[in-house]
Every structure is written in C-alpha cells, then in structure tokens.
Motif scaffolding. Structure first.
Motif, PDB file in Angstrom:
ATOM      1  N   UNK A  85     -17.149   6.674   5.967  1.00  0.00           N
ATOM      2  CA  UNK A  85     -16.188   7.044   5.329  1.00  0.00           C
ATOM      3  C   UNK A  85     -15.878   7.540   4.034  1.00  0.00           C
ATOM      4  N   UNK A  86     -15.464   8.229   3.433  1.00  0.00           N
ATOM      5  CA  UNK A  86     -15.443   8.680   2.003  1.00  0.00           C
ATOM      6  C   UNK A  86     -15.502   6.984   1.103  1.00  0.00           C
ATOM      7  N   UNK A  87     -14.952   5.920   1.101  1.00  0.00           N
ATOM      8  CA  UNK A  87     -14.891   5.188   0.161  1.00  0.00           C
ATOM      9  C   UNK A  87     -16.077   3.673   0.921  1.00  0.00           C
ATOM     10  N   UNK A  88     -17.066   3.907   1.686  1.00  0.00           N
ATOM     11  CA  UNK A  88     -18.014   3.381   2.217  1.00  0.00           C
ATOM     12  C   UNK A  88     -18.294   2.350   0.827  1.00  0.00           C
ATOM     13  N   UNK A  89     -19.408   2.876   0.023  1.00  0.00           N
ATOM     14  CA  UNK A  89     -19.181   2.022  -0.639  1.00  0.00           C
ATOM     15  C   UNK A  89     -18.355   0.803  -1.474  1.00  0.00           C
ATOM     16  N   UNK A  90     -17.442   1.570  -1.331  1.00  0.00           N
ATOM     17  CA  UNK A  90     -16.474   0.506  -2.507  1.00  0.00           C
ATOM     18  C   UNK A  90     -16.109  -0.803  -0.778  1.00  0.00           C
TER      19      UNK A  90
ATOM     20  N   UNK B  66      -4.159  15.089   1.274  1.00  0.00           N
ATOM     21  CA  UNK B  66      -4.788  14.790   0.601  1.00  0.00           C
ATOM     22  C   UNK B  66      -4.790  13.825   0.338  1.00  0.00           C
ATOM     23  N   UNK B  67      -3.494  13.326   0.107  1.00  0.00           N
ATOM     24  CA  UNK B  67      -2.508  11.557  -0.580  1.00  0.00           C
ATOM     25  C   UNK B  67      -2.635  11.006   0.962  1.00  0.00           C
ATOM     26  N   UNK B  68      -2.338  11.405   1.903  1.00  0.00           N
ATOM     27  CA  UNK B  68      -2.319  10.562   2.584  1.00  0.00           C
ATOM     28  C   UNK B  68      -3.589  10.063   3.418  1.00  0.00           C
ATOM     29  N   UNK B  69      -4.815  10.566   3.673  1.00  0.00           N
ATOM     30  CA  UNK B  69      -5.985  10.626   3.514  1.00  0.00           C
ATOM     31  C   UNK B  69      -6.389   9.578   2.367  1.00  0.00           C
ATOM     32  N   UNK B  70      -6.120   9.895   1.358  1.00  0.00           N
ATOM     33  CA  UNK B  70      -6.836   8.595   0.756  1.00  0.00           C
ATOM     34  C   UNK B  70      -6.124   7.530   1.114  1.00  0.00           C
ATOM     35  N   UNK B  71      -4.657   7.364   1.049  1.00  0.00           N
ATOM     36  CA  UNK B  71      -3.563   6.647   1.388  1.00  0.00           C
ATOM     37  C   UNK B  71      -4.889   6.107   2.994  1.00  0.00           C
ATOM     38  N   UNK B  72      -4.717   5.954   3.890  1.00  0.00           N
ATOM     39  CA  UNK B  72      -6.391   5.405   5.053  1.00  0.00           C
ATOM     40  C   UNK B  72      -7.035   5.711   4.510  1.00  0.00           C
ATOM     41  N   UNK B  73      -8.025   5.689   3.311  1.00  0.00           N
ATOM     42  CA  UNK B  73      -9.041   5.927   3.189  1.00  0.00           C
ATOM     43  C   UNK B  73      -8.807   4.075   2.722  1.00  0.00           C
ATOM     44  N   UNK B  74      -7.898   3.814   1.383  1.00  0.00           N
ATOM     45  CA  UNK B  74      -7.444   2.977   1.195  1.00  0.00           C
ATOM     46  C   UNK B  74      -6.525   1.652   1.458  1.00  0.00           C
ATOM     47  N   UNK B  75      -5.997   1.742   2.755  1.00  0.00           N
ATOM     48  CA  UNK B  75      -5.284   0.619   3.146  1.00  0.00           C
ATOM     49  C   UNK B  75      -6.012  -0.166   3.262  1.00  0.00           C
ATOM     50  N   UNK B  76      -7.892  -0.081   4.489  1.00  0.00           N
ATOM     51  CA  UNK B  76      -7.969  -1.419   4.643  1.00  0.00           C
ATOM     52  C   UNK B  76      -8.307  -2.087   3.677  1.00  0.00           C
TER      53      UNK B  76
ATOM     54  N   UNK C  53       0.503  -0.753  -0.168  1.00  0.00           N
ATOM     55  CA  UNK C  53      -0.086   0.234  -0.395  1.00  0.00           C
ATOM     56  C   UNK C  53       0.972   1.234   0.244  1.00  0.00           C
ATOM     57  N   UNK C  54       2.001   1.188   1.045  1.00  0.00           N
ATOM     58  CA  UNK C  54       3.056   2.524   1.273  1.00  0.00           C
ATOM     59  C   UNK C  54       4.167   2.657  -0.422  1.00  0.00           C
ATOM     60  N   UNK C  55       4.424   1.673  -1.347  1.00  0.00           N
ATOM     61  CA  UNK C  55       4.732   1.883  -2.595  1.00  0.00           C
ATOM     62  C   UNK C  55       4.219   2.034  -3.527  1.00  0.00           C
ATOM     63  N   UNK C  56       2.288   1.935  -3.317  1.00  0.00           N
ATOM     64  CA  UNK C  56       1.454   1.986  -4.360  1.00  0.00           C
ATOM     65  C   UNK C  56       1.534   3.684  -4.007  1.00  0.00           C
ATOM     66  N   UNK C  57       0.960   4.313  -2.836  1.00  0.00           N
ATOM     67  CA  UNK C  57       1.158   5.723  -2.912  1.00  0.00           C
ATOM     68  C   UNK C  57       2.246   6.515  -2.715  1.00  0.00           C
TER      69      UNK C  57
END
Length: 457
Positions: free
Chosen positions: A206-211, A176-186, A4-8
């Motif tokens: 959260x913002x990615x609840x649908x996913x 913003x990237x950190x927020x996306x990372x925290x949302x995408x990590x799980x 995940x960290x490598x991706x971001x």
C-alpha cells in the motif's frame, strides 16, 4: 471511541472548518474589493448629459462654453448631427472621418464604435444628436441580449454547477480521508500494540508500506532486545545461585559454631542475612522478567481472598516480626462469602511484598493493618495500611500514575530496603490479573495501598 476514529474525526472536522474559513475569507475579499472599487473608481466617469447642458444652439449654430470643452479628455472629440445625419458642429474631430452619417451608421456607432473610437451619444429635443468620442482603448463596450427564460436557465445551471463542485470537493475529501484512515489504522494499532508489549507484524504494502516496514523493524528490534535482556537476567541468576548457596551454607555453619567468638558469629549472621536478601533479589529479578514477558502463565483458580490474606499475614508473623511492629487482620464484611479467580502463588507474593514494603521503609516501627472486603464493582479489594512515615505528595502522584520508582521511600542501607522490585512485581501481578492498584496517604501519617481483583475494578 476508537482512538483511530477519534483522530480522523478531528482531522475531518478541522479540514471542514478550514474550508468554511476559506469560503468566508473569499466572501470578505470580494466584498472588500467591491467597496474599494466604489470608493476609489479607476477614473472619473464622463457624463454626456452634463456635457449637453453646456451646449447651446443660436442663430450662428451650435456653441460650447469653456466648461464643456474642459470636461473632455485631451484626446477626446465631440460632434453634433442634425436630423439628416450631417455634422453641424464639431470639436477636435479628426479630418479623416466623414461629415455625414446615415441612420444605420448612427445606430451602429451609438452602441459600438466609430472607427475604433468608443462613442457616447445623447438625443436633443430638436432631433439633433450629440456624440462624444472617448480616446481609443479607454472603454470596452459589449451588448448582451437574451431571452428571459434562457437567462433563468443559465442562472440555474451556474448554481447547480457551483453546488455540484462544492459537493464533489467534500465527497472527494471524505473519500481521501477514509483511504488514509484505512491505511493508518493498522499502523496506529501496531504502535499501540508495541506500547503494550504485544508482538507486531504489519503487511508491507500500500501507500504507507515504508512506515509499516519501519514499524516491523522496530518491533523486531524490541523483541530481540527484550529477549537478550531476559536471557542475560536468567543467565546471571543461574550463575549467582551456586556461589550464593555456598556462601549461605558456610555462613550458617560459622554462625552456629560455638568455638568462634561472639563477634565472629554476629558477622557470619550478617553475611547470612544479606545473602538471603541477595537470594530474594535474584528470585525477584526472575519473577519480574517472567511477568513482563508473559513467560509465566497464570494458574487461575477459584480462591477465597480472606483465607489468602490471612495466610499472608501469618507467614509474616511467623517469620519473626520485630516487636516494634503490630500486624492486624480485618474482614470488612465478616461472614460474607467471597471468591475470586486468580493465581494463589502470585497473589500471596503480592500481599507479602506490600507487607514487607511497610516493614522495610519504617525501620522505627509502625502499625500495619490488612483488610479484605467485597468491591462495589464485584470481586474483592485488598487494603494494606500502615502508620509509618508515609510518602510525599509528589511520590504518591508518581505511584498512582504507574511510573517506575525506586521504592516508596529513599533507599536506606541500614534497613536493607529493596530497590523498587517489590512494588514493580506488585504492579505486574495486579496487571496480569486485570486489577487496579492505588496509593493514598493515611491520616495523620502513613500509607494506604488498595488492590482491586476480579469484577470490573
């Protein structure tokens, strides 16, 4: 590094690169526009000094030659004022304009406009003033004057504002990237868990609840599907077991009945052998299902890998190995004391499957060698090598990649070769013990299978 960290990190670096590319593109654009403006000015500039060079003062007053008048725009006009401010010469000067100007008026239109006419002036040696008016709306005149220290302060202020804005853009982007990372990590971890066959349930907020909700539905569907398949295999295995027992019983009686002709007894023996293979296939289906869904917990014990391999070889030899096969056992480090932690029953089944794989896929016979030795990274390594027909390079690549295959060789109806369940179970047992499995070609032909168990293998 965490995937995940490598991706971001790659996402951040690519965005920074795009910002640098954007900045470079803007610089090139500005430089290009400046060069274009220098090469192709919007209109030909008027030179007051050149115009004055074509004016002359004689006994009859001021005169302008043809070149002077040609230099003027069709809507422009010109005049000459004497030291007292009187118009002593004019060319196309509008009638409504005054013919005398005070020193203050001259100072005003020298820097600004005369009745909205942009003025350009030049002083002569005798005190006269040449003034040329350009057409209205063709020139913009501004006058800027400020204290030098204040100008330096403004320059510093503009620089600070520019770099502060640039820093703010970078900080906001990283936030913003950190927020996306925290949302995408799980979510990404959940996908990795699904690939590994682990249960997944994500928080649907959260913002990615649908996913997250979609992944939860997919995970629930996969679990339901796997449970249904496992229940179906267990049910089929249970239903087949009783008729198989009946078939085996009657086939054994017919095979041993001396009253039957020899051909009938041979047919009964074939029925018995094929029924035994079918019984083994059902057992393999049950075992692979339990291993795949972790329904069979490992009974981990301290065991001697040398003794384990020796028993597996003895069982194959005692089962009636044909004379076309030779089976040998070797210790790579005689006298060395090795112990590993594992499930004895599963590891014995792993070795038995590898030995039967060599036998089943070499119906013409071959030499088989089983070797056990210590691994360089700790634990032990089991090696099962045969001198049979071997496998193709493409099949070796598929086997080492871990992709499912029907078997190491094409199915042979005469030999009754198993259809990949043996190798599948071997791979599942190795994975359950956190080991490693490799396939290689033997020289000049044959197959070498190595299994690392224990240690860091």
């Amino acid at each position: 590094m965490n995937p995940v960290r490598r991706f971001f990190r790659r996402y951040v670096l690519s965005t920074v690169g795009l910002l640098a590319l954007l900045l470079a593109a803007n610089i090139l654009l500005i430089v290009g526009l400046l060069l274009i403006s220098e090469v192709t000015p919007p209109r030909e500039s008027f030179s007051i000094t050149a115009f004055c060079g074509h004016l002359s003062q004689g006994p009859d007053g001021w005169q302008a030659d043809a070149q002077a008048t040609a230099m003027l725009d069709p809507d422009a006009w010109a005049m000459v004022l004497d030291p007292e401010g009187n118009v002593v010469w004019e060319y196309r000067m509008p009638q409504e304009l005054a013919r005398h100007y005070s020193a203050g008026a001259v100072a005003m239109f020298s820097r600004w406009y005369l009745e909205d006419w942009p003025m350009t002036v030049w002083a002569q040696d005798d005190g006269s003033l040449v003034a040329v008016a350009q057409p209205k709306g063709t020139m913009v005149k501004y006058y800027l004057s400020m204290d030098k220290s204040y100008f330096g302060f403004l320059s510093m202020l503009f620089s600070v504002v520019f770099y502060a804005n640039l820093l703010l853009i970078v900080v906001l982007f990283l936030h913003s990237a950190r927020r996306v990372e925290k949302a995408m990590d799980p979510i990404l971890n959940g996908i990795n868990s699904m690939v590994s066959g682990k249960p997944v349930h994500l928080r649907e907020d959260g913002e990615l609840a649908e996913i997250s909700a979609g992944l939860n539905r997919a995970a629930a569907y996969i679990v339901q599907k796997d449970n249904t398949r496992g229940d179906w295999i267990r049910g089929i295995s249970h239903d087949i077991r009783t008729p198989l027992s009946v078939i085996l019983g009657y086939a054994s009686e017919l095979e041993e009945n001396p009253a039957l002709p020899g051909a009938a007894r041979d047919q009964a023996a074939v029925i018995r052998r094929q029924s035994e293979k079918l019984t083994g296939l059902v057992a393999d289906l049950n075992l692979t299902t339990k291993l795949e869904y972790a329904l069979r917990p490992l009974e981990v014990k301290q065991l001697d890998p040398v003794e384990l391999a020796r028993q597996a070889v003895s069982e194959v030899l005692n089962s009636g190995l044909a004379d076309a096969y030779t089976l040998t056992f070797t210790e790579a480090a005689p006298g060395a004391r090795m112990t590993v932690e594992g499930d004895p029953a599963l590891l014995s089944r792993m070795l038995a499957n590898l030995l039967h794989n060599s036998v089943d896929h070499n119906p013409g016979g071959c030499g088989i060698e089983v070797m056990v030795g210590p691994a360089a990274t700790g634990g032990c390594v089991f090696t099962v090598a045969d001198s049979g027909v071997g496998v193709s390079v493409d099949k070796l690549r598929i086997l080492n990649r871990g992709a499912p295959v029907a078997s190491t060789q094409a199915a042979d109806p005469e030999s009754g070769a198993e259809h990949g369940l043996g190798l599948r179970i071997v791979r599942q047992i190795v994975r359950a013990h956190h080991g490693r499995l490799t396939f290689a070609a033997a020289a000049p032909h044959g197959l070498i299978v190595r299994v690392w168990i224990g240690g860091k293998g």
